[in-house]
Motif scaffolding. Structure first.
Motif, PDB file in Angstrom:
ATOM      1  N   GLY A 129     -40.003  -5.309  -2.889  1.00 46.41           N
ATOM      2  CA  GLY A 129     -40.065  -4.068  -3.660  1.00 46.41           C
ATOM      3  C   GLY A 129     -40.500  -2.865  -2.861  1.00 46.41           C
ATOM      4  N   LYS A 130     -40.314  -2.882  -1.554  1.00 45.15           N
ATOM      5  CA  LYS A 130     -40.823  -1.782  -0.724  1.00 45.15           C
ATOM      6  C   LYS A 130     -40.067  -0.475  -0.944  1.00 45.15           C
ATOM      7  CE  LYS A 130     -38.165  -2.699   3.529  1.00 45.15           C
ATOM      8  NZ  LYS A 130     -37.590  -1.361   3.722  1.00 45.15           N
ATOM      9  N   ASP A 131     -38.892  -0.535  -1.561  1.00 50.58           N
ATOM     10  CA  ASP A 131     -38.108   0.681  -1.791  1.00 50.58           C
ATOM     11  C   ASP A 131     -38.343   1.289  -3.171  1.00 50.58           C
ATOM     12  OD1 ASP A 131     -36.924   0.506   0.750  1.00 50.58           O
ATOM     13  OD2 ASP A 131     -35.407  -0.895   0.002  1.00 50.58           O
ATOM     14  N   ASN A 132     -39.267   0.706  -3.961  1.00 46.52           N
ATOM     15  CA  ASN A 132     -39.561   1.273  -5.281  1.00 46.52           C
ATOM     16  C   ASN A 132     -40.085   2.701  -5.134  1.00 46.52           C
ATOM     17  OD1 ASN A 132     -38.879  -1.213  -6.284  1.00 46.52           O
ATOM     18  ND2 ASN A 132     -40.964  -1.824  -6.837  1.00 46.52           N
ATOM     19  N   GLU A 133     -39.514   3.614  -5.922  1.00 45.96           N
ATOM     20  CA  GLU A 133     -39.914   5.020  -5.827  1.00 45.96           C
ATOM     21  C   GLU A 133     -40.930   5.427  -6.879  1.00 45.96           C
ATOM     22  OE1 GLU A 133     -39.223   6.956  -3.472  1.00 45.96           O
ATOM     23  OE2 GLU A 133     -37.625   5.879  -2.426  1.00 45.96           O
ATOM     24  N   GLY A 134     -41.233   4.525  -7.830  1.00 48.81           N
ATOM     25  CA  GLY A 134     -42.190   4.867  -8.867  1.00 48.81           C
ATOM     26  C   GLY A 134     -42.461   3.686  -9.772  1.00 48.81           C
ATOM     27  N   PRO A 135     -43.278   3.871 -10.810  1.00 52.69           N
ATOM     28  CA  PRO A 135     -43.614   2.783 -11.735  1.00 52.69           C
ATOM     29  C   PRO A 135     -42.373   2.236 -12.436  1.00 52.69           C
ATOM     30  CG  PRO A 135     -45.041   4.698 -12.058  1.00 52.69           C
ATOM     31  CD  PRO A 135     -43.936   5.138 -11.162  1.00 52.69           C
ATOM     32  N   GLY A 136     -42.520   0.991 -12.919  1.00 54.31           N
ATOM     33  CA  GLY A 136     -41.438   0.370 -13.678  1.00 54.31           C
ATOM     34  C   GLY A 136     -40.863  -0.861 -13.022  1.00 54.31           C
ATOM     35  N   ASN A 137     -41.285  -1.170 -11.804  1.00 48.64           N
ATOM     36  CA  ASN A 137     -40.781  -2.347 -11.087  1.00 48.64           C
ATOM     37  C   ASN A 137     -41.932  -3.116 -10.447  1.00 48.64           C
ATOM     38  OD1 ASN A 137     -37.719  -1.963 -11.175  1.00 48.64           O
ATOM     39  ND2 ASN A 137     -38.398   0.015 -10.359  1.00 48.64           N
ATOM     40  N   ASP A 138     -41.687  -4.405 -10.264  1.00 47.72           N
ATOM     41  CA  ASP A 138     -42.687  -5.252  -9.608  1.00 47.72           C
ATOM     42  C   ASP A 138     -42.595  -5.062  -8.092  1.00 47.72           C
ATOM     43  OD1 ASP A 138     -43.083  -6.156 -12.158  1.00 47.72           O
ATOM     44  OD2 ASP A 138     -42.101  -8.097 -11.851  1.00 47.72           O
ATOM     45  N   PHE A 139     -43.701  -5.368  -7.406  1.00 46.17           N
ATOM     46  CA  PHE A 139     -43.685  -5.408  -5.942  1.00 46.17           C
ATOM     47  C   PHE A 139     -44.779  -6.362  -5.466  1.00 46.17           C
ATOM     48  CE2 PHE A 139     -46.120  -1.724  -7.341  1.00 46.17           C
ATOM     49  CZ  PHE A 139     -47.301  -1.777  -6.617  1.00 46.17           C
ATOM     50  N   ASN A 140     -44.584  -6.865  -4.250  1.00 46.38           N
ATOM     51  CA  ASN A 140     -45.493  -7.881  -3.686  1.00 46.38           C
ATOM     52  C   ASN A 140     -46.056  -7.435  -2.349  1.00 46.38           C
ATOM     53  OD1 ASN A 140     -44.282  -9.269  -5.790  1.00 46.38           O
ATOM     54  ND2 ASN A 140     -44.221 -11.206  -4.685  1.00 46.38           N
ATOM     55  N   PHE A 141     -47.358  -7.698  -2.163  1.00 46.04           N
ATOM     56  CA  PHE A 141     -48.008  -7.492  -0.873  1.00 46.04           C
ATOM     57  C   PHE A 141     -48.506  -8.830  -0.346  1.00 46.04           C
ATOM     58  CE2 PHE A 141     -49.631  -2.926  -1.972  1.00 46.04           C
ATOM     59  CZ  PHE A 141     -48.357  -2.438  -1.789  1.00 46.04           C
ATOM     60  N   VAL A 142     -48.704  -8.878   0.959  1.00 46.74           N
ATOM     61  CA  VAL A 142     -49.444  -9.977   1.582  1.00 46.74           C
ATOM     62  C   VAL A 142     -50.533  -9.359   2.442  1.00 46.74           C
ATOM     63  CG1 VAL A 142     -49.388 -11.835   3.286  1.00 46.74           C
ATOM     64  CG2 VAL A 142     -47.610 -11.696   1.561  1.00 46.74           C
ATOM     65  N   ALA A 143     -51.778  -9.725   2.159  1.00 48.19           N
ATOM     66  CA  ALA A 143     -52.914  -9.276   2.966  1.00 48.19           C
ATOM     67  C   ALA A 143     -53.297 -10.403   3.923  1.00 48.19           C
ATOM     68  CB  ALA A 143     -54.087  -8.900   2.076  1.00 48.19           C
ATOM     69  N   VAL A 144     -53.365 -10.092   5.193  1.00 52.60           N
ATOM     70  CA  VAL A 144     -53.671 -11.084   6.223  1.00 52.60           C
ATOM     71  C   VAL A 144     -54.982 -10.708   6.900  1.00 52.60           C
ATOM     72  CG1 VAL A 144     -52.923 -12.121   8.398  1.00 52.60           C
ATOM     73  CG2 VAL A 144     -51.239 -11.594   6.622  1.00 52.60           C
ATOM     74  N   ILE A 145     -55.892 -11.664   6.987  1.00 54.87           N
ATOM     75  CA  ILE A 145     -57.161 -11.480   7.689  1.00 54.87           C
ATOM     76  C   ILE A 145     -57.228 -12.494   8.817  1.00 54.87           C
ATOM     77  CG2 ILE A 145     -59.679 -11.586   7.519  1.00 54.87           C
ATOM     78  CD1 ILE A 145     -59.409 -10.817   4.578  1.00 54.87           C
ATOM     79  N   SER A 146     -57.509 -12.011  10.015  1.00 48.90           N
ATOM     80  CA  SER A 146     -57.604 -12.894  11.180  1.00 48.90           C
ATOM     81  C   SER A 146     -58.873 -12.547  11.955  1.00 48.90           C
ATOM     82  CB  SER A 146     -56.381 -12.719  12.081  1.00 48.90           C
ATOM     83  OG  SER A 146     -56.480 -13.540  13.231  1.00 48.90           O
ATOM     84  N   ALA A 147     -59.706 -13.553  12.171  1.00 47.80           N
ATOM     85  CA  ALA A 147     -60.939 -13.369  12.935  1.00 47.80           C
ATOM     86  C   ALA A 147     -61.120 -14.564  13.863  1.00 47.80           C
ATOM     87  CB  ALA A 147     -62.140 -13.228  12.002  1.00 47.80           C
ATOM     88  N   SER A 148     -61.680 -14.315  15.024  1.00 49.03           N
ATOM     89  CA  SER A 148     -61.878 -15.417  15.971  1.00 49.03           C
ATOM     90  C   SER A 148     -63.111 -15.163  16.823  1.00 49.03           C
ATOM     91  CB  SER A 148     -60.657 -15.588  16.882  1.00 49.03           C
ATOM     92  OG  SER A 148     -60.444 -14.411  17.648  1.00 49.03           O
ATOM     93  N   LYS A 149     -63.640 -16.261  17.328  1.00 44.39           N
ATOM     94  CA  LYS A 149     -64.751 -16.188  18.273  1.00 44.39           C
ATOM     95  C   LYS A 149     -64.497 -17.215  19.360  1.00 44.39           C
ATOM     96  CE  LYS A 149     -69.768 -16.057  18.741  1.00 44.39           C
ATOM     97  NZ  LYS A 149     -71.083 -16.141  18.046  1.00 44.39           N
ATOM     98  N   MET A 150     -64.142 -16.724  20.535  1.00 46.04           N
ATOM     99  CA  MET A 150     -63.824 -17.601  21.646  1.00 46.04           C
ATOM    100  C   MET A 150     -64.992 -17.636  22.626  1.00 46.04           C
ATOM    101  SD  MET A 150     -60.940 -18.518  20.608  1.00 46.04           S
ATOM    102  CE  MET A 150     -59.768 -17.940  19.393  1.00 46.04           C
ATOM    103  N   SER A 151     -65.492 -18.815  22.916  1.00 48.16           N
ATOM    104  CA  SER A 151     -66.594 -18.968  23.867  1.00 48.16           C
ATOM    105  C   SER A 151     -66.360 -20.209  24.717  1.00 48.16           C
ATOM    106  CB  SER A 151     -67.924 -19.077  23.113  1.00 48.16           C
ATOM    107  OG  SER A 151     -69.011 -19.079  23.987  1.00 48.16           O
ATOM    108  N   PRO A 152     -65.274 -20.203  25.524  1.00 51.21           N
ATOM    109  CA  PRO A 152     -64.954 -21.398  26.320  1.00 51.21           C
ATOM    110  C   PRO A 152     -66.046 -21.755  27.318  1.00 51.21           C
ATOM    111  CG  PRO A 152     -63.608 -19.518  26.980  1.00 51.21           C
ATOM    112  CD  PRO A 152     -64.303 -19.126  25.727  1.00 51.21           C
ATOM    113  N   GLN A 153     -66.815 -20.751  27.770  1.00 54.64           N
ATOM    114  CA  GLN A 153     -67.905 -21.059  28.696  1.00 54.64           C
ATOM    115  C   GLN A 153     -68.991 -21.896  28.026  1.00 54.64           C
ATOM    116  OE1 GLN A 153     -67.214 -18.153  27.400  1.00 54.64           O
ATOM    117  NE2 GLN A 153     -69.049 -17.031  26.803  1.00 54.64           N
ATOM    118  N   ASN A 154     -69.035 -21.825  26.702  1.00 60.21           N
ATOM    119  CA  ASN A 154     -69.963 -22.658  25.932  1.00 60.21           C
ATOM    120  C   ASN A 154     -69.250 -23.822  25.242  1.00 60.21           C
ATOM    121  OD1 ASN A 154     -72.336 -21.101  26.462  1.00 60.21           O
ATOM    122  ND2 ASN A 154     -71.565 -19.559  25.041  1.00 60.21           N
ATOM    123  N   PHE A 155     -67.994 -24.074  25.657  1.00 62.33           N
ATOM    124  CA  PHE A 155     -67.201 -25.205  25.159  1.00 62.33           C
ATOM    125  C   PHE A 155     -67.010 -25.132  23.639  1.00 62.33           C
ATOM    126  CE2 PHE A 155     -69.787 -26.513  28.809  1.00 62.33           C
ATOM    127  CZ  PHE A 155     -68.787 -26.813  29.724  1.00 62.33           C
TER     128      PHE A 155
END
Length: 308
Positions: free
Chosen positions: A156-182
């Motif tokens: 639904g990204k081309d919807n110009e106003g109310p009256g139609n459905d649309f979908n989002f996806v929210a993505v969260i990505s977090a990381s902690k890399m510490s190879p020196q501490n295995f």
């Protein structure tokens, strides 16, 4: 070649070698595919087979782990996912409205271009999307030391106003890399959000995946997953953003607390359950009367020692 002492195992074909390499690369623990790749190169000893395997495995790994890459101009970052993918080497960063060219094997962005109108949502949809992304970013900045997020319009990204459905996806990505501490770890959550005009409801379904690898003198891995669903009223972009972020915050905080509780109880629950409660004989050892057992006698009887 056989030497007469017996049939040796058949040599793997090039395709089989590539398939094995792809499996090991795509199943590498979080943040460790580059180390696995070096070992694969050493084992295969064939640069062409390795390149074919790497070209197949690295894109899968990068998307599955939602890796985050800096944009070449340092204006932001891009999450490598199926939702940001335009084609196999180009990924959209909706926050800066730019498309990055990605080298999957080197895990870097090499080029940058402005997104086209066809790749971006209408101004009506963008107001909902950008408002939610800004509110979600505040939460992620507070909750995760090294985390980022993005919101994509997948329908639904081309919807110009109310009256139609649309979908989002929210993505969260977090990381902690510490190879020196295995130790390496990551948090990945994907929230599918459906805006339903007819019922004036917003339905949200989320999937959280937590991965960790501890490898000091051992190999301990965590792969925890959970799914959630919730809903709220279809309101203004600002109100929707606040309500949806609060829902995500609630479920992620609750899940984090449940994981922490589980770890605190490990010695008294899971580890205890791993021990055998009864010996093979299904009989408790009579510690109060150990004299009834004569080890020498029993061994002599079993081995037939002393018999004439």
């Amino acid at each position: 070649m056989a030497d007469g002492s017996g049939d040796e195992a058949a040599e793997l074909s090039d395709k089989q070698k590539k398939d094995v390499a792809v499996w090991f690369l795509s199943n590498a623990p979080v943040g460790e595919i580059s180390y696995i790749a070096k070992d694969i190169q050493t084992l295969i000893q064939d640069e062409e087979i390795y390149k074919m395997a790497a070209c197949e495995a690295f894109p899968m790994y990068n998307k599955n782990h939602l890796i985050v890459l800096d944009l070449p101009d340092r204006s932001g970052d891009v999450i490598i996912s199926g939702f940001s993918e335009i084609d196999k080497n180009h990924y959209l960063d909706p926050h800066t409205a730019q498309v990055a060219t990605v080298d999957h094997v080197k895990q870097v962005c090499t080029k940058l271009r402005p997104a086209t109108d066809d790749e971006l949502p209408s101004s009506y949809i963008e107001e909902f999307r950008s408002t939610l992304e800004a509110e979600l970013y505040k939460y992620v900045s507070e909750a995760y030391t090294k985390g980022t997020c993005a919101v994509y319009c997948i329908n639904g990204k081309d919807n110009e106003g109310p009256g139609n459905d649309f979908n989002f996806v929210a993505v969260i990505s977090a990381s902690k890399m510490s190879p020196q501490n295995f130790c390496n770890g990551s948090w990945r959550s994907i929230w599918n959000i459906e805006f339903k005009d007819e019922t004036q409801l917003v339905e949200i379904k989320g999937k959280i995946q937590v991965g960790a690898h501890y490898f000091e003198e051992g190999n301990v891995q965590l792969d925890a997953k959970n799914e959630f669903s919730d809903s709220t009223m279809f309101q203004s972009p600002e109100d929707c953003a606040i309500q949806l972020t609060n829902i995500i915050r609630h479920h992620e905080t609750e899940y984090t607390q449940s994981l922490e509780t589980s770890y605190l109880n490990l010695p008294d629950s899971m580890f205890k359950d791993l021990r055998r409660k009864l010996p093979v004989t299904r009989t408790l050892f009579p510690w109060h009367n150990t004299l009834q057992f004569n080890l020498t006698r029993d061994l002599s009887k079993e081995l037939g020692i002393g018999k004439k």
